[in-house]
Design an enzyme around this catalytic site. Structure first.
Site, PDB file in Angstrom:
ATOM      1  N   ASP A  56      -4.602   8.366  -0.182  1.00 25.40           N
ATOM      2  CA  ASP A  56      -4.646   8.791   1.217  1.00 25.40           C
ATOM      3  C   ASP A  56      -4.986  10.261   1.386  1.00 25.40           C
ATOM      4  O   ASP A  56      -4.940  11.045   0.444  1.00 25.40           O
ATOM      5  CB  ASP A  56      -3.310   8.467   1.896  1.00 25.40           C
ATOM      6  CG  ASP A  56      -3.080   6.971   1.971  1.00 25.40           C
ATOM      7  OD1 ASP A  56      -4.074   6.222   1.945  1.00 25.40           O
ATOM      8  OD2 ASP A  56      -1.908   6.549   2.013  1.00 25.40           O
ATOM      9  N   SER A  79       0.841  -1.214   0.000  1.00 20.70           N
ATOM     10  CA  SER A  79       0.000   0.000   0.000  1.00 20.70           C
ATOM     11  C   SER A  79       0.875   1.262   0.000  1.00 20.70           C
ATOM     12  O   SER A  79       1.562   1.525  -0.993  1.00 20.70           O
ATOM     13  CB  SER A  79      -0.955  -0.077   1.197  1.00 20.70           C
ATOM     14  OG  SER A  79      -1.966   0.883   1.094  1.00 20.70           O
ATOM     15  N   HIS A  89      -4.843  -0.582  -3.833  1.00 20.91           N
ATOM     16  CA  HIS A  89      -6.270  -0.780  -3.486  1.00 20.91           C
ATOM     17  C   HIS A  89      -7.158  -0.317  -4.643  1.00 20.91           C
ATOM     18  O   HIS A  89      -8.209   0.290  -4.410  1.00 20.91           O
ATOM     19  CB  HIS A  89      -6.648  -0.001  -2.220  1.00 20.91           C
ATOM     20  CG  HIS A  89      -5.846  -0.337  -0.999  1.00 20.91           C
ATOM     21  ND1 HIS A  89      -6.078  -1.459  -0.242  1.00 20.91           N
ATOM     22  CD2 HIS A  89      -4.814   0.317  -0.391  1.00 20.91           C
ATOM     23  CE1 HIS A  89      -5.230  -1.480   0.787  1.00 20.91           C
ATOM     24  NE2 HIS A  89      -4.447  -0.424   0.715  1.00 20.91           N
TER      25      HIS A  89
END
Lengths: 243, 243
Positions: free
Chosen positions: A147, A132, A169
């Site tokens: 994010d 990630s 993701h």
């Protein structure tokens, strides 16, 4: 060009995964065979805990990684525990950067002047695993992270271990959703209105494998490839990333 | 403190909406009564198109706003069409900042040195409407945006028209989702691991209304309130925002 200058790139040994944890899985379990192969011959690695998912402490996050890596027979030391982290990076045998908040991770690495040290160590052939946020920093810059900008990093530039960016993701548009916020595809399209760097939309369960100069897509799923000015398309697992 | 210094804050006339468009709605239609009231007596406003949703051009985006505002009898001029946008802001009767990418919007406003000019104009009492990214810049900073960092702004600071931040397009966790990326609540919790500014999670269909020093939640839905170190809670529509 003398051979010695080609050697670092030839040596790269990197895994950049979309996520640490699959739905109904446990922390890193689906990556265990990959991790065994990546870190072959390595008995101790440095864990970079700066992304702090959910605001977890560096110590608690390192403990989580330590527990998992014990199952692979590998000892883990948190980068935050060293008085001189740059020296620690130069002396280390391998690295794992966990997920969390990419802005926090990148700010910390730049502020402590560790981004270049880490890049040089990985390009010299030391094994690197990112999940990630830890995969985002393997790209050219962090500008395709999902994010929230909870801190202001001095730069968005990252290691550039690969000649493209990752969107971890990666999510397909949800059919019939009533939510009017931008889809992931729209966001990456907006990125390409300002930047020419290709983006690999990496679904959970997929990872990028770098061995020397060979960069492939691994895992069970296809990845969605975004290039500026082109229609996005799917890349099959096992395929070489075409950049 | 002389009365003159209190006057600007007393005059504020602001609407900060979660989204421009509701599911199955058309552009701004649900806000029409609010817009009529906000811009009462105003016949021309400046549209700030810098957030460029989906990479749309400034001209095309301004045309979209122009079409809608014609139904309210208001003429629209794009801020990008002025030779001296700072002067244009000082001379304007009102403002609307559309959604899109908050990083792009904030970078442009700071680079052209317009953030302070706009803040001063709005604090002097000129009506301001923001949607999505245009609402984010009404907060203390842009650090609770959902957008992708497609450009690097010189600062994350925004106008601070309200003493808190907005998270627009707020989404509750989706029950039974297999997606392992962070929920919105987790992201805001991570923000509060680094910042003390309260955050209002504004669902699509909700807006913040500022009239003088009175700040209320409007629209059909409750909002989710996040304060550092506290359990998040719901605020009823019509309620005064408690910061």
């Amino acid at each position: 060009m003398p051979y010695i200058w080609l050697l670092p790139a030839m040596n790269k040994n990197i895994v950049l995964a979309s996520t640490s944890t699959l739905y109904e899985g446990t922390y890193l379990d689906y990556l265990l065979p990959t991790i065994r192969e990546l870190y072959q011959g390595v008995t101790e690695i440095i864990f970079i805990p700066y992304a702090r998912p959910g605001g977890i402490s560096h110590d608690d996050y390192t403990a989580r990684a330590t527990d998992f890596f014990a199952t692979a027979g590998i000892t883990v030391r948190g980068l935050h525990t060293f008085d001189n982290p740059a020296t620690a990076i130069r002396n280390a045998a391998g690295f794992f950067t966990g997920g969390g908040n990419t802005f926090l991770l990148v700010k910390q690495l730049h502020t402590l002047q560790l981004m270049t040290a880490l890049k040089q160590a990985v390009e010299s052939g030391k094994p690197y695993l990112g999940t990630s946020a830890g995969s985002n920093i393997g790209g050219v810059n962090m500008q395709t992270t999902n994010d929230m900008p909870i801190v202001y990093p001095p730069s968005f530039d990252t290691m550039g271990l690969i000649p493209f960016n990752i969107n971890p993701h990666y999510q397909d548009p949800i059919p019939g959703t009533k939510h009017m916020g931008e889809t992931r595809e729209t966001r990456i399209h907006e990125f390409h209105s300002q930047n020419a760097i290709p983006v690999v939309g990496l679904r959970e369960g997929s990872w990028i494998r770098v061995k020397g100069n060979r960069i492939t897509l691994e895992g069970a799923l296809t990845a969605r490839i975004f290039e500026q000015g082109k229609t996005p398309y799917e890349l099959k697992t096992g395929a070489i990333i075409p950049f």
